[in-house]
Design a protein around this motif. Structure first.
Motif, PDB file in Angstrom:
ATOM      1  N   ALA A  85       0.224   8.928   8.239  1.00 16.87           N
ATOM      2  CA  ALA A  85       1.344   9.370   7.400  1.00 16.87           C
ATOM      3  C   ALA A  85       0.993   9.266   5.925  1.00 16.87           C
ATOM      4  O   ALA A  85       1.339  10.147   5.127  1.00 16.87           O
ATOM      5  CB  ALA A  85       2.590   8.537   7.715  1.00 16.87           C
ATOM      6  N   LEU A  86       0.276   8.201   5.558  1.00 15.36           N
ATOM      7  CA  LEU A  86      -0.135   8.036   4.161  1.00 15.36           C
ATOM      8  C   LEU A  86      -1.145   9.106   3.753  1.00 15.36           C
ATOM      9  O   LEU A  86      -1.111   9.610   2.631  1.00 15.36           O
ATOM     10  CB  LEU A  86      -0.723   6.640   3.942  1.00 15.36           C
ATOM     11  CG  LEU A  86       0.284   5.480   3.976  1.00 15.36           C
ATOM     12  CD1 LEU A  86      -0.436   4.143   3.854  1.00 15.36           C
ATOM     13  CD2 LEU A  86       1.323   5.618   2.875  1.00 15.36           C
ATOM     14  N   GLU A  87      -2.066   9.445   4.677  1.00 14.87           N
ATOM     15  CA  GLU A  87      -3.032  10.517   4.401  1.00 14.87           C
ATOM     16  C   GLU A  87      -2.303  11.842   4.143  1.00 14.87           C
ATOM     17  O   GLU A  87      -2.724  12.649   3.318  1.00 14.87           O
ATOM     18  CB  GLU A  87      -4.000  10.685   5.579  1.00 14.87           C
ATOM     19  CG  GLU A  87      -5.116   9.654   5.599  1.00 14.87           C
ATOM     20  CD  GLU A  87      -6.049   9.846   6.787  1.00 14.87           C
ATOM     21  OE1 GLU A  87      -6.153  10.995   7.282  1.00 14.87           O
ATOM     22  OE2 GLU A  87      -6.662   8.861   7.227  1.00 14.87           O
TER      23      GLU A  87
ATOM     24  N   LYS B 243       7.483   4.722   5.703  1.00 18.05           N
ATOM     25  CA  LYS B 243       8.486   3.657   5.556  1.00 18.05           C
ATOM     26  C   LYS B 243       9.238   3.435   6.867  1.00 18.05           C
ATOM     27  O   LYS B 243       9.527   2.294   7.242  1.00 18.05           O
ATOM     28  CB  LYS B 243       9.469   4.018   4.439  1.00 18.05           C
ATOM     29  CG  LYS B 243       8.869   3.911   3.040  1.00 18.05           C
ATOM     30  CD  LYS B 243       9.841   4.445   1.999  1.00 18.05           C
ATOM     31  CE  LYS B 243       9.193   4.534   0.630  1.00 18.05           C
ATOM     32  NZ  LYS B 243      10.091   5.165  -0.368  1.00 18.05           N
ATOM     33  N   GLY B 244       9.578   4.527   7.553  1.00 18.55           N
ATOM     34  CA  GLY B 244      10.256   4.401   8.842  1.00 18.55           C
ATOM     35  C   GLY B 244       9.384   3.680   9.867  1.00 18.55           C
ATOM     36  O   GLY B 244       9.851   2.818  10.607  1.00 18.55           O
ATOM     37  N   LEU B 245       8.100   4.025   9.887  1.00 21.09           N
ATOM     38  CA  LEU B 245       7.164   3.367  10.805  1.00 21.09           C
ATOM     39  C   LEU B 245       6.972   1.897  10.444  1.00 21.09           C
ATOM     40  O   LEU B 245       6.774   1.056  11.326  1.00 21.09           O
ATOM     41  CB  LEU B 245       5.817   4.096  10.774  1.00 21.09           C
ATOM     42  CG  LEU B 245       5.781   5.467  11.456  1.00 21.09           C
ATOM     43  CD1 LEU B 245       4.510   6.219  11.074  1.00 21.09           C
ATOM     44  CD2 LEU B 245       5.864   5.325  12.978  1.00 21.09           C
ATOM     45  N   SER B 246       7.028   1.574   9.151  1.00 21.95           N
ATOM     46  CA  SER B 246       6.864   0.171   8.747  1.00 21.95           C
ATOM     47  C   SER B 246       8.028  -0.679   9.260  1.00 21.95           C
ATOM     48  O   SER B 246       7.858  -1.862   9.570  1.00 21.95           O
ATOM     49  CB  SER B 246       6.722   0.046   7.227  1.00 21.95           C
ATOM     50  OG  SER B 246       7.946   0.227   6.576  1.00 21.95           O
ATOM     51  N   GLU B 247       9.229  -0.080   9.367  1.00 22.23           N
ATOM     52  CA  GLU B 247      10.363  -0.797   9.961  1.00 22.23           C
ATOM     53  C   GLU B 247      10.113  -1.049  11.450  1.00 22.23           C
ATOM     54  O   GLU B 247      10.424  -2.124  11.977  1.00 22.23           O
ATOM     55  CB  GLU B 247      11.648   0.007   9.762  1.00 22.23           C
ATOM     56  CG  GLU B 247      12.109   0.053   8.307  1.00 22.23           C
ATOM     57  CD  GLU B 247      13.322   0.939   8.104  1.00 22.23           C
ATOM     58  OE1 GLU B 247      13.900   1.406   9.123  1.00 22.23           O
ATOM     59  OE2 GLU B 247      13.698   1.177   6.933  1.00 22.23           O
ATOM     60  N   GLU B 248       9.537  -0.044  12.124  1.00 20.87           N
ATOM     61  CA  GLU B 248       9.169  -0.205  13.542  1.00 20.87           C
ATOM     62  C   GLU B 248       8.116  -1.306  13.688  1.00 20.87           C
ATOM     63  O   GLU B 248       8.171  -2.125  14.610  1.00 20.87           O
ATOM     64  CB  GLU B 248       8.622   1.134  14.060  1.00 20.87           C
ATOM     65  CG  GLU B 248       8.395   1.170  15.555  1.00 20.87           C
ATOM     66  CD  GLU B 248       7.874   2.533  16.019  1.00 20.87           C
ATOM     67  OE1 GLU B 248       7.128   2.539  17.011  1.00 20.87           O
ATOM     68  OE2 GLU B 248       8.216   3.560  15.389  1.00 20.87           O
ATOM     69  N   LEU B 249       7.162  -1.319  12.749  1.00 25.19           N
ATOM     70  CA  LEU B 249       6.104  -2.341  12.761  1.00 25.19           C
ATOM     71  C   LEU B 249       6.697  -3.730  12.551  1.00 25.19           C
ATOM     72  O   LEU B 249       6.302  -4.700  13.224  1.00 25.19           O
ATOM     73  CB  LEU B 249       5.074  -2.028  11.674  1.00 25.19           C
ATOM     74  CG  LEU B 249       3.854  -2.946  11.580  1.00 25.19           C
ATOM     75  CD1 LEU B 249       3.041  -2.909  12.865  1.00 25.19           C
ATOM     76  CD2 LEU B 249       2.981  -2.541  10.394  1.00 25.19           C
TER      77      LEU B 249
ATOM     78  N   LYS C 141       0.839  -1.207   0.000  1.00 28.86           N
ATOM     79  CA  LYS C 141       0.000   0.000   0.000  1.00 28.86           C
ATOM     80  C   LYS C 141       0.875   1.259   0.000  1.00 28.86           C
ATOM     81  O   LYS C 141       0.607   2.214  -0.732  1.00 28.86           O
ATOM     82  CB  LYS C 141      -0.922  -0.005   1.219  1.00 28.86           C
ATOM     83  CG  LYS C 141      -1.923   1.130   1.246  1.00 28.86           C
ATOM     84  CD  LYS C 141      -2.923   0.942   2.363  1.00 28.86           C
ATOM     85  CE  LYS C 141      -4.012   1.998   2.297  1.00 28.86           C
ATOM     86  NZ  LYS C 141      -5.054   1.794   3.308  1.00 28.86           N
ATOM     87  N   ILE C 142       1.931   1.272   0.837  1.00 21.67           N
ATOM     88  CA  ILE C 142       2.845   2.421   0.882  1.00 21.67           C
ATOM     89  C   ILE C 142       3.475   2.628  -0.495  1.00 21.67           C
ATOM     90  O   ILE C 142       3.526   3.743  -1.020  1.00 21.67           O
ATOM     91  CB  ILE C 142       3.934   2.202   1.963  1.00 21.67           C
ATOM     92  CG1 ILE C 142       3.315   2.190   3.365  1.00 21.67           C
ATOM     93  CG2 ILE C 142       5.008   3.292   1.874  1.00 21.67           C
ATOM     94  CD1 ILE C 142       4.258   1.731   4.468  1.00 21.67           C
ATOM     95  N   GLU C 143       3.951   1.516  -1.080  1.00 24.86           N
ATOM     96  CA  GLU C 143       4.597   1.586  -2.396  1.00 24.86           C
ATOM     97  C   GLU C 143       3.639   2.100  -3.471  1.00 24.86           C
ATOM     98  O   GLU C 143       3.982   2.985  -4.259  1.00 24.86           O
ATOM     99  CB  GLU C 143       5.104   0.187  -2.757  1.00 24.86           C
ATOM    100  CG  GLU C 143       5.778   0.084  -4.103  1.00 24.86           C
ATOM    101  CD  GLU C 143       6.037  -1.378  -4.482  1.00 24.86           C
ATOM    102  OE1 GLU C 143       6.058  -1.671  -5.685  1.00 24.86           O
ATOM    103  OE2 GLU C 143       6.217  -2.210  -3.572  1.00 24.86           O
TER     104      GLU C 143
END
Length: 579
Positions: A556-558, A566-572, A250-252
């Motif tokens: 962040a996406l909104e 992307k940084g948060l996805s690494e945390e996730l 989704k981010i991509e």
């Protein structure tokens, strides 16, 4: 074992599948997910009885494949006079009796050939389901589900949740090659949900389970099939990893979409310039340039089409109180008592404030629904509501609130809507498009019926909501939308639920039924109780942190801040590794 290849199927009202394919093989425990109404239960019906359906494509099962099945709508027969053990052992006892009868007949028969053939068939069937150890196997399963204490109870004495587990045990012990379960977790209390988890994980064989339960999804499956927008995809691995891969995609895709939009805008300006030039300059090269630009634009537009598995529309559930309750309390219950053959509840006393959000919890069969119905009827001296309180009721028995013979449109006319336009405008946000307004409610899925109930509740503008298992049958996207609506609601709520997440995320405190009465419990003590009795504390706390990070990613996406996402996805990802 099972192969579905390029299968397509349609209802008169809508297309369900467009050339979907998947396989199930030995020892795969597969979660079958997708939004409400996407056709999951229908696909299971096709697998169970393919001759009844006109579909395109291929569906292949191994010859003589035995299918076990547990329905989402199974009802407990209160007249059933057998014990739990006898109910589970029904097939074993019947075959055992048949073998004994054939042995007796063969002692005196002159023509043995037919009897010997019948005897061998019965013996083979008995061996196929491990009949010689059936008593021991039943005891093992009952112990695993913590139901051994109910072995000699009448089936009619079980709660609905206990009966659902007994059905699961019965089907599993019949040794199916393929075990199918359609939302077996619906209405299970915390203890029974844990028991279902243990039964699923101990099962040797292929499992196909429709579920939206986040706890089961994270703990029980090694394969995911996801049906969405007429398409299906397979994922070999855990649900939690599948969900993470969708989020990354989704981010991509959203980042690409922003870049594409900018490119489309630039290209549109160039096309307009070339069109203007072409009006006064007919040179062939100009025309070729224009055609080339238009083709580039078409390719960009096509690439911008959203992915069916990441662009899932969440229903817009809005719960609004039309007017506030002037008193500080909405409900008072004083010395309430209810009994059937035995006392169910007694000495019940509590008060709910005009903006309190309260979960009513307790084991299956302890009287939660009975109490809620009595509050809704409000015709007992022990129950009183403040002046100006208007209740709206959502029932776990959907036919109590919805007339299944109605169309969706007629249901809302009966609820007080005056025009077609009013109904269309109200239910569209709940995912019901104009083309289904003349569809019979009886044809809807369980999740769609619950969303329709929520749409009716919302339309009433009540200031006190009585919600009996509102998350049942809802897909995960609708569950999250409901949680958001509950948090934003300004009136009082009394909610029966066994969904830990909804309680923990949305409620102020808990009323717990124990020892035939009710006591108030803070959310802190509720969490502690759940950790001690039912679920792992670390798992639940990490899951809560995971949800908070997912919410931050959505924000962040909104804001189109893709670097932050992307940084948060690494945390996730780090949190997922802990799970």
């Amino acid at each position: 074992m099972l192969k579905v290849d390029q299968l397509s199927y349609s209802f008169p009202q809508k297309d369900l599948y467009d050339k979907i394919s998947f396989t199930l093989e030995d020892d795969q425990h597969c979660a079958f997910i997708g939004t409400s109404g996407s056709g999951k239960s229908t696909l299971i019906d096709i697998i169970r009885d393919p001759e009844e359906y006109m579909y395109d494509g291929k569906l292949e099962l191994l010859p003589n494949c035995r299918i076990g099945y547990v329905s989402q709508f199974s009802q407990l027969d209160r007249t059933k006079d057998t014990t739990v053990f006898e109910y589970i052992a029904e097939v074993f006892i019947a075959l055992q009796d048949k073998i004994a009868t054939l042995c007796t007949e063969m002692e005196t028969a002159t023509e043995l050939e037919t009897l010997l053939e019948e005897y061998q068939h019965a013996l083979d069937a008995f061996d196929a389901i491990d009949g010689h150890d059936f008593e021991s196997n039943i005891h093992k399963k009952l112990n695993l589900a913590n139901l051994m204490k109910h072995k000699d109870l009448k089936v009619s004495e079980l709660s609905g949740g206990e009966f659902k587990l007994i059905q699961v045990i019965k089907e599993m012990l019949n040794s199916p090659n393929l075990m199918i379960m359609d939302e077996p977790d619906v209405f299970l209390d915390f203890e029974n949900l844990n028991a279902l988890k243990e039964l699923i994980n101990a099962h040797k064989g292929i499992l196909l389970v429709i579920t939206h339960n986040r706890y089961l999804l994270n703990h029980c499956f090694n394969k995911i099939i996801h049906l969405e927008n007429k398409e299906l995809q397979e994922f070999d691995g855990r649900y939690i990893d599948y969900n993470f891969s969708l989020l990354q995609k989704k981010i991509e895709l959203q980042e690409l979409a922003i870049a594409d939009n900018e490119e489309i805008e630039r290209n549109e300006i160039l096309i307009e310039k070339l069109r203007k030039i072409a009006t006064y300059d007919s040179e062939a090269a100009r025309g070729k340039s224009l055609k080339a630009r238009i083709k580039i634009q078409e390719r960009l537009e096509a690439r911008r089409i959203k992915e069916p598995f990441v662009a899932i529309k969440q229903p817009s559930i809005r719960l609004k109180a039309d007017h506030e309750v002037m008193d500080t309390f909405a409900l008072k219950v004083c010395d309430y008592k209810v009994s059937f053959e035995d006392v169910l509840l007694e000495n019940v006393n509590f008060e709910i404030g005009s903006t309190d959000k309260v979960a009513l919890i307790g084991a299956n069969g302890t009287g939660k629904t009975t109490l809620m119905r009595d509050i809704h009827k409000n015709n007992q001296e022990s129950i009183s509501t403040a002046e100006g309180v208007q209740t709206a009721y959502l029932s776990q028995l959907q036919e109590e609130i919805l007339d299944e013979s109605n169309t969706i449109l007629q249901e809302f006319f009966d609820a007080g809507f005056n025009t077609y336009g009013e109904v269309r405008a109200h239910i569209r946000g709940y995912g019901f498009e104009e083309e289904v307004m003349d569809q019979k409610i009886s044809s809807l899925s369980g999740g769609e019926k619950n969303i329709l109930q929520l749409a009716k509740v919302a339309a009433q503008g009540a200031n006190f909501l009585l919600l009996d298992e509102p998350t049942s049958h809802l897909d995960t996207y609708a569950q999250l939308a409901l949680e958001k609506a509950l948090i934003n609601y300004k009136g009082a709520i009394l909610m029966i639920s066994h969904d830990y997440y909804t309680i923990a995320n949305c409620m102020d405190y808990v009323l717990i039924i124990e020892n035939k009465t009710i006591r108030k419990m803070s959310m802190r003590k509720f969490r502690k109780m759940v950790y001690e009795r039912h679920f792992d504390k670390d798992y639940l706390e990490i899951e809560q942190k995971k949800k908070a990070v997912e919410t931050q990613i959505a924000l962040a996406l909104e804001a189109t801040d893709f670097e932050l996402a992307k940084g948060l996805s690494e945390e996730l990802e780090a949190l997922i590794k802990l799970l």
